[in-house]
Scaffold this motif. Structure first.
Motif, PDB file in Angstrom:
ATOM      1  N   LYS A  39      -4.892 -11.308  -3.249  1.00 23.88           N
ATOM      2  CA  LYS A  39      -5.904 -10.251  -3.473  1.00 23.88           C
ATOM      3  C   LYS A  39      -6.405 -10.304  -4.913  1.00 23.88           C
TER       4      LYS A  39
ATOM      5  N   PHE B 147       2.965   4.320  -9.286  1.00 22.00           N
ATOM      6  CA  PHE B 147       3.613   4.058  -8.004  1.00 22.00           C
ATOM      7  C   PHE B 147       4.213   2.649  -8.026  1.00 22.00           C
ATOM      8  N   GLN B 148       3.517   1.743  -8.715  1.00 23.00           N
ATOM      9  CA  GLN B 148       3.998   0.369  -8.808  1.00 23.00           C
ATOM     10  C   GLN B 148       4.326  -0.030 -10.244  1.00 23.00           C
ATOM     11  N   ASN B 149       3.482   0.398 -11.184  1.00 24.90           N
ATOM     12  CA  ASN B 149       3.601  -0.070 -12.569  1.00 24.90           C
ATOM     13  C   ASN B 149       3.703   1.075 -13.556  1.00 24.90           C
TER      14      ASN B 149
ATOM     15  N   GLU C  95      -0.540  -9.923  -2.239  1.00 28.14           N
ATOM     16  CA  GLU C  95      -1.003  -9.199  -3.415  1.00 28.14           C
ATOM     17  C   GLU C  95      -1.572 -10.187  -4.439  1.00 28.14           C
TER      18      GLU C  95
ATOM     19  N   LYS D 139       7.524   7.114  -5.659  1.00 29.61           N
ATOM     20  CA  LYS D 139       6.888   8.237  -6.362  1.00 29.61           C
ATOM     21  C   LYS D 139       6.388   9.322  -5.415  1.00 29.61           C
TER      22      LYS D 139
ATOM     23  N   SER E  16     -10.294 -11.431  -6.701  1.00 31.01           N
ATOM     24  CA  SER E  16     -11.128 -10.585  -7.571  1.00 31.01           C
ATOM     25  C   SER E  16     -11.941 -11.432  -8.541  1.00 31.01           C
TER      26      SER E  16
ATOM     27  N   HIS F 284      -2.083   1.706  -7.112  1.00 33.83           N
ATOM     28  CA  HIS F 284      -1.509   1.013  -5.967  1.00 33.83           C
ATOM     29  C   HIS F 284      -1.461   1.923  -4.747  1.00 33.83           C
ATOM     30  N   SER F 285      -1.382   3.264  -5.000  1.00 33.18           N
ATOM     31  CA  SER F 285      -1.182   4.156  -3.860  1.00 33.18           C
ATOM     32  C   SER F 285      -2.301   5.163  -3.653  1.00 33.18           C
TER      33      SER F 285
HETATM   34  P1  ATP Z   1      -0.686   4.738  -8.760  1.00 34.02           P
HETATM   35  O1  ATP Z   1      -1.758   4.988  -9.775  1.00 34.02           O
HETATM   36  O2  ATP Z   1      -1.179   4.790  -7.354  1.00 34.02           O
HETATM   37  O3  ATP Z   1       0.533   5.550  -8.987  1.00 34.02           O
HETATM   38  P2  ATP Z   1      -0.091   2.371 -10.244  1.00 34.02           P
HETATM   39  O4  ATP Z   1      -0.483   3.156 -11.442  1.00 34.02           O
HETATM   40  O5  ATP Z   1       1.237   1.757 -10.257  1.00 34.02           O
HETATM   41  O6  ATP Z   1      -0.236   3.216  -8.937  1.00 34.02           O
HETATM   42  P3  ATP Z   1      -1.955   0.374 -11.055  1.00 34.02           P
HETATM   43  O7  ATP Z   1      -1.025  -0.302 -11.950  1.00 34.02           O
HETATM   44  O8  ATP Z   1      -3.082   1.123 -11.663  1.00 34.02           O
HETATM   45  O9  ATP Z   1      -1.184   1.266  -9.990  1.00 34.02           O
HETATM   46  O10 ATP Z   1      -2.608  -0.681 -10.082  1.00 34.02           O
HETATM   47  C1  ATP Z   1      -1.838  -1.501  -9.281  1.00 34.02           C
HETATM   48  C2  ATP Z   1      -2.688  -1.995  -8.160  1.00 34.02           C
HETATM   49  O11 ATP Z   1      -3.786  -2.717  -8.698  1.00 34.02           O
HETATM   50  C3  ATP Z   1      -1.930  -2.974  -7.267  1.00 34.02           C
HETATM   51  O12 ATP Z   1      -2.286  -2.752  -5.940  1.00 34.02           O
HETATM   52  C4  ATP Z   1      -2.430  -4.308  -7.744  1.00 34.02           C
HETATM   53  O13 ATP Z   1      -2.345  -5.295  -6.746  1.00 34.02           O
HETATM   54  C5  ATP Z   1      -3.871  -3.969  -8.053  1.00 34.02           C
HETATM   55  N1  ATP Z   1      -4.494  -4.960  -8.937  1.00 34.02           N
HETATM   56  C6  ATP Z   1      -4.133  -5.284 -10.194  1.00 34.02           C
HETATM   57  N2  ATP Z   1      -4.922  -6.256 -10.679  1.00 34.02           N
HETATM   58  C7  ATP Z   1      -5.811  -6.549  -9.697  1.00 34.02           C
HETATM   59  C8  ATP Z   1      -6.876  -7.474  -9.573  1.00 34.02           C
HETATM   60  N3  ATP Z   1      -7.200  -8.311 -10.559  1.00 34.02           N
HETATM   61  N4  ATP Z   1      -7.574  -7.494  -8.421  1.00 34.02           N
HETATM   62  C9  ATP Z   1      -7.263  -6.664  -7.424  1.00 34.02           C
HETATM   63  N5  ATP Z   1      -6.278  -5.769  -7.461  1.00 34.02           N
HETATM   64  C10 ATP Z   1      -5.548  -5.713  -8.583  1.00 34.02           C
END
Ligand code: ATP
Ligand code: MG
Length: 843
Positions: free
Chosen positions: A274, A10-12, A271, A68, A278, A205-206
Motif C-alpha cells: 500500500k 493506534f499503530q505508531n 501494508e 487503543k 502511494s 491507522h484506525s
Molecule cells: P490513529 O491515528 O488511528 O490512532 P496512528 O496515529 O498510529 O493511528 P499514523 O501513524 O498516523 O496512525 O498512520 C499509520 C497509517 O498510515 C498506517 O495505516 C500506514 O500504513 C499508513 N501509511 C503510512 N505511510 C503511508 C504511505 N506512504 N502510503 C499509504 N499509507 C501510509
C-alpha cells in the motif's frame, strides 16, 4: 521540569520534547522516531515498541497491538467483539466486565487490563524521553482521538497514572495539530477581525478525524469536530489482504486465514505494498517466500486496481468533511487552508478525495507523522512553569451532547436536560440550581447514544448528600457545578446548599441573593461558565455572587444565565423570583461519585505496584542478557586475537589451555549455558578474563612501552639541551640559579640510568613473560622528571619595564587623566633615564 508530548497512536507513537532550542521529535534506541504501539510478553521479560513489533509473527498470541480502541470498554461491547476477530491474541472478560488481554508471561498465563497495556507502552515512551533529556519525565500531555468518550478518556488517564506520569492534559489529536500550526503563524488576523478558517484532516491507522478551526492572533478556537472512527489505513490493508487471500486460495489452494502467522505476514506485506503504491502507479509485485505449507507465493497490484478495491472506503472520506463544515457553519469559500496529517492521508486517492471535496489543493506543510506529538509538547510547555511560551488561547469543543438527569423529589419520574450541546466550547462549567429538601442523585450521560461511537451512554452518577430543608420547611437552594475539563472529562465538581438563616447566626455572610421561591415543582437555573461566548445560552448576564473557592480560572470570563422551568420553557427569571437582602449560609455538600468505567483506587495502586515489578524484571533480564552477551563476545574476541596478534604473548601451554576454555565456553553457551542466571555468566566471564586480561595487557604494553620510553627519552634530551645552553652562557637561561640547574642535571642523569636499566631488563624477557616495566611506571618517571626540571628551566627572566609599557597604562578615573603634553614630557624624561640605566629598546 521536563516538558514532553506523547502521540499515542493506534499503530505508531511519537515523542516530542521541549528543549531550549525549541520542539524536537526524538528517536528511540533504534534511532527511530516512531515507536510502534506494541507490547510483547516473553518467558523472561516484556519487549515494548520496535523490539515487540519484531515478535508479532514469532509470538503472535502474546504480542499485543491495536489495543487503543479497547480503552474503557466492556468485553461484550460490539467494538471489542469486532476487534477480537482480527486480533491474534486473546481478549477475555475481566471480573468487572471490562475487556482484558490474556497472554503468556514468565511462563504463566496472565490477564492484563487495557490500562496496564497502555501503561507499559507509556513506560517505554517515558524511558525514551528520559534517556534523551537525561532527566526524569513526569509531566506530559498525551493525545487522544477527539471522539473518545468520558470512559475512554478516564481509562487513558488511569494508564498514565500506572506509568507514573502526571498527564497535564489529554489533547485531541487535531487540536494538537492546530496548535502546532497556529502558534508559529505571524499573519493571523487580529482579535476583532474575521478569523482565518483552517480545516485539519488526520487519517491514521484506525480513524479519520476532521476539525474546523478558527485562528485569530494568539487564539485558536475549534469550531467543530467530525470523524469516522472506523476508517483508517488498516481498512485499506484489509482490502488488499482479502484480495490476496482469495487469489492465493484459487492459485495455490491455500487457506491463509486458517494460519495466524501467514495472515499476519500477508497483512504486513500488504501494508508495505500500500505504501509503495502511494509513490508508484505501475504494477508492484508481492512475493512471500515459504509462506504456507513450504510454498512461495507471489502476486501483483497497482494503484488503479487498489483504488477500485477501496472505492467505497475512499467515498467514506467525504461524510465527516461535510459534517464538520455543517456543524461549524462554514462555507467552502470561507476556508483558508486544508491541512492533512496522519500516515493514511498519503494514499493518493484519499488526498484526491479531500482535495475534490474542498475544491482546492490540500496543504502538507506540517509533518504528517510528528505534528500531533509536537502540538502536545507545545501544550505541555504552555502548562509548565519552566518555559515561557507565546500567549495562545485554545478553546476546544465537546464532541457529543451531554445531559443531566434527576428524579423529582416527589418521585414523579426522571427529568433530563441537555447541559452541553454538540461542539459546545471546552473546557466549560455550568452552575445549576435545584430546590430540594433531601439528598438526590444526578446522572450524567451522552444525550444522543445513536451518534456515539461507544456502547455506553451513561457517564456517571453523583449523589448529593446532606441536603435538608430550610428552617421554615421550604426546600433548600442547591447549587451544583457541572464541568467538562480541558481533558474532556465530565464531572460534578461541587455542590453547595444555600440556607436562609436567622440574623443572629454568627457564621452568616450577607450577600445579595436571587431567591427563587418554588411552588412544589423542580426548577433549575443554569449558568454557563464557558471560556468563550456561546450564543445559544446567552439570555441575560447575571452578576450573581459565586463562592470564589468554587471558581476555576475560566470563571473570570463572562457568566451567562439561562433559566429553565421543568417543562423546558425558557424564561429569564423564575416565575416568582423576588429580590431580597438576606442573610444566608453556604454549605458545601459531599458528593458521592460513581463512575463505573473508572478503575477503583485500590486497583490502581495494585497495577502501579505490578508495573514497577515488571520494570524491575525487565531490568534484571536486560542485565542477565548483557552478561550472557559479554561472555559470547569475549569468546569470539579472544579466539580471534589468539589466532593473530596475541599469539606470542602467552606460552604454547597457556595458548592451548586458553583455546580449550574458549571452545568449551562456546559449546556451553549453546547447551547448558543457554539459559543461566546473571551471576553464572559473570563467573564465566571472570574465568575467561582471568586468562585473557594478562595476555591482552602484555600485548598492549608491548605497543605502549616503546612509545613511553621514546617520550621519556625525548624529554631527557630536551632538558640536556637546556643544560648545554646554560653551560654555554645562553641569554635565555643565564638568570637561573646554578644550584637549581644542578638539580636538573642530577635528575636527568638518574632518569637516564633508570631508563637504560629498565630497557635492558625488558629486552631480556620474551613477550609471553610478565613485563619488567609497565608503561604507567614510565609515565610516572616522566612526570617526576617534569616536576623537578620544568619549573626550573622555564623560570621567567626578571622583568625589565619598557617605557612603552608605561605609556600603555590607562588612567583609572577621568580626573587622573593627563593632557597629551604631560604625557609627552614624562615619556621624554623616561627615555632619558632609561637610556642611562640599561640597553632597553625604546622604539
Ligand atoms: P490513529 O491515528 O488511528 O490512532 P496512528 O496515529 O498510529 O493511528 P499514523 O501513524 O498516523 O496512525 O498512520 C499509520 C497509517 O498510515 C498506517 O495505516 C500506514 O500504513 C499508513 N501509511 C503510512 N505511510 C503511508 C504511505 N506512504 N502510503 C499509504 N499509507 C501510509
Ligand atoms: Mg494518529
Amino acid at each position: 521540569m521536563a516538558v514532553v508530548g506523547f502521540d499515542v497512536g493506534f499503530q505508531n507513537c511519537y515523542i516530542a520534547v521541549v528543549k531550549s532550542g525549541g520542539i524536537e521529535t526524538i528517536s528511540n534506541e533504534f534511532t527511530d522516531r516512531c515507536t510502534p504501539a506494541v507490547v510483547s510478553f516473553g518467558s523472561k521479560n516484556r519487549a515494548i515498541g520496535n523490539a515487540a513489533r519484531n515478535q508479532m509473527i514469532t509470538n503472535p498470541g502474546s504480542t499485543v497491538s491495536h489495543f487503543k480502541r479497547l480503552h474503557g470498554r466492556l468485553f461484550h461491547d460490539r467494538v471489542v467483539q469486532a476487534e477480537r476477530d482480527s486480533l491474534p491474541y486473546d481478549l477475555v472478560p475481566l471480573s468487572d466486565g471490562k475487556v482484558g488481554v490474556k497472554v503468556m508471561y514468565l511462563n504463566k498465563e496472565h490477564q492484563f487490563t487495557i490500562e496496564q497495556i497502555t501503561a507499559m507502552l507509556l513506560t517505554k515512551m517515558k524511558d525514551i524521553a528520559e534517556t534523551n533529556l537525561q532527566k526524569n519525565v513526569v509531566e506530559c500531555v498525551i493525545s487522544i482521538p477527539s471522539f473518545f468518550t468520558d470512559s475512554e478518556r478516564r481509562s487513558v488517564l488511569d494508564a498514565t497514572k500506572i506509568a507514573g506520569l502526571n498527564c497535564l492534559k489529554l489533547m485531541n489529536d487535531n487540536t494538537a495539530v492546530a496548535l502546532n500550526y497556529g502558534i508559529y503563524k505571524q499573519d493571523l488576523p487580529g482579535t476583532d477581525e474575521k478569523p482565518k478558517i483552517v480545516v485539519f484532516v488526520d487519517m491514521g491507522h484506525s480513524a479519520l478525524q476532521v476539525s474546523v478551526c478558527a485562528f485569530n492572533k494568539g487564539k485558536l478556537k475549534v469550531l467543530s469536530t467530525a470523524f469516522d472512527p472506523y476508517l483508517g489505513g488498516r481498512d485499506f490493508d484489509k482490502r488488499l489482504v482479502e484480495y490476496f487471500c482469495a487469489e492465493f486460495k484459487s492459485k495455490y489452494k491455500l487457506d491463509v486465514k486458517s494460519k495466524v502467522r501467514a495472515l499476519l505476514r500477508l497483512t504486513q506485506e500488504c501494508e508495505k505494498l500500500k505504501k509503495l503504491m502511494s509513490s508508484n502507479s505501475t504494477d508492484i509485485p508481492l512475493n512471500i517466500e515459504c509462506f504456507m505449507d513450504d510454498k512461495d507465493v507471489s502476486g501483483k497490484m497497482n494503484r488503479a486496481k487498489f483504488e477500485e478495491l477501496c472505492a467505497d472506503l475512499i467515498e467514506r472520506v467525504t461524510a465527516p468533511l461535510v459534517a464538520a463544515l455543517e456543524q461549524a457553519q462554514v462555507k467552502l469559500q470561507d476556508i483558508s487552508a486544508v491541512e492533512i496529517v496522519g500516515g493514511a492521508t498519503r494514499i493518493p486517492a484519499v488526498k484526491a478525495q479531500i482535495s475534490k471535496f474542498f475544491k482546492r489543493d490540500v496543504s502538507t506543510t506540517l509533518n504528517a507523522d510528528e505534528a500531533v506529538a509536537r502540538g502536545c509538547a507545545l501544550q505541555c510547555a504552555m502548562l509548565s512553569p519552566a518555559f515561557r511560551v507565546r500567549d495562545f488561547s485554545i478553546t476546544d469543543t465537546i464532541p457529543f451532547p451531554i445531559s443531566l438527569c434527576w428524579s423529582s423529589e416527589a418521585d414523579e419520574g426522571k427529568s433530563c436536560h441537555e447541559i452541553f450541546g454538540r461542539n459546545h466550547p471546552c473546557p466549560s462549567a455550568k452552575m445549576i440550581t435545584f430546590y430540594r429538601s433531601k439528598p438526590f442523585v444526578l446522572e450524567a450521560s451522552y444525550s444522543d447514544p445513536a451518534s456515539l461511537p461507544f456502547t455506553e451512554a451513561k457517564i456517571g452518577e453523583y449523589k448529593l448528600q446532606n441536603i435538608q430543608p430550610q428552617e421554615n420547611g421550604d426546600k433548600a437552594k442547591v447549587k451544583v457545578k457541572v464541568q467538562v475539563n480541558a481533558s474532556g472529562i465530565v464531572s460534578v465538581t461541587s455542590a453547595t446548599m444555600v440556607l436562609r438563616v436567622s440574623s443572629d447566626d454568627s457564621e452568616t455572610t450577607e450577600i445579595n441573593e436571587d431567591i427563587y421561591y418554588h411552588d412544589g415543582s423542580d426548577e433549575i437555573d443554569i449558568q454557563d461558565k464557558t471560556q468563550e461566548t456561546n450564543a445559544h445560552n446567552q439570555l441575560s448576564v447575571d452578576k450573581e455572587n459565586l463562592p470564589t473557592a468554587q471558581c476555576p480560572p475560566m470563571e473570570k470570563e463572562q457568566n451567562h444565565k439561562d433559566a429553565l422551568s421543568m417543562n423546558g420553557e425558557v424564561t429569564n427569571q423564575p416565575p416568582d423570583a423576588k429580590k431580597a437582602k438576606m442573610k444566608v449560609k453556604h454549605i458545601g455538600l459531599p458528593i458521592e461519585e460513581t463512575i463505573t468505567q473508572q478503575l477503583p483506587k485500590d486497583c490502581l495502586s495494585t497495577y502501579i505496584e505490578q508495573e514497577s515489578k515488571m520494570i524491575q524484571q525487565d531490568c534484571q533480564e536486560k542485565e542477565r542478557n548483557n552478561a550472557k552477551n559479554a561472555v559470547e563476545e569475549n569468546v569470539y574476541h579472544y579466539r580471534h586475537k589468539l589466532e593473530g596478534p596475541y599469539q606470542s604473548f602467552l606460552s604454547a601451554q597457556d595458548h592451548h589451555s586458553f583455546f580449550e576454555l574458549l571452545n568449551g565456553t562456546e559449546n556451553w553457551l549453546y547447551d547448558e549455558g543457554a539459559d543461566q542466571d546473571k551471576q553464572t555468566y559473570l563467573n564465566k566471564l571472570a574465568e575467561i578474563q582471568k586468562l585473557g586480561l594478562p595476555v591482552q595487557d602484555r600485548y598492549q604494553e608491548s605497543i605502549r612501552r616503546p612509545q613511553m620510553f621514546e617520550e621519556l627519552s625525548a624529554k631527557i634530551q630536551s632538558y640536556m639541551t637546556v643544560m648545554e645552553e646554560y653551560k654555554n652562557g645562553s641569554d635565555s637561561y643565564c638568570h637561573i640559579d646554578a644550584m637549581d640547574m644542578d638539580k636538573v642535571r642530577v635528575c636527568i642523569e638518574d632518569t637516564q640510568v633508570w631508563m637504560t636499566n629498565m630497557q635492558n631488563s625488558q629486552d631480556k624477557l620474551t613477550p609471553d613473560r610478565e613485563p619488567a616495566i609497565h608503561s604507567t611506571q614510565i609515565q610516572e618517571k616522566l612526570q617526576a622528571l617534569n616536576n623537578v626540571c620544568e619549573e626550573i628551566v622555564s623560570k621567567p627572566k626578571p622583568r625589565v619595564d619598557s617605557p612603552m609599557d608605561e605609556k600603555n597604562i590607562q588612567p583609572e578615573h577621568p580626573h587622573n587623566m593627563k593632557s597629551p603634553e604631560d604625557v609627552t614630557m614624562e615619556y621624554t624624561n623616561l627615555i632619558q633615564n632609561e637610556s642611562k640605566r640599561s640597553h632597553v629598546n625604546i622604539e
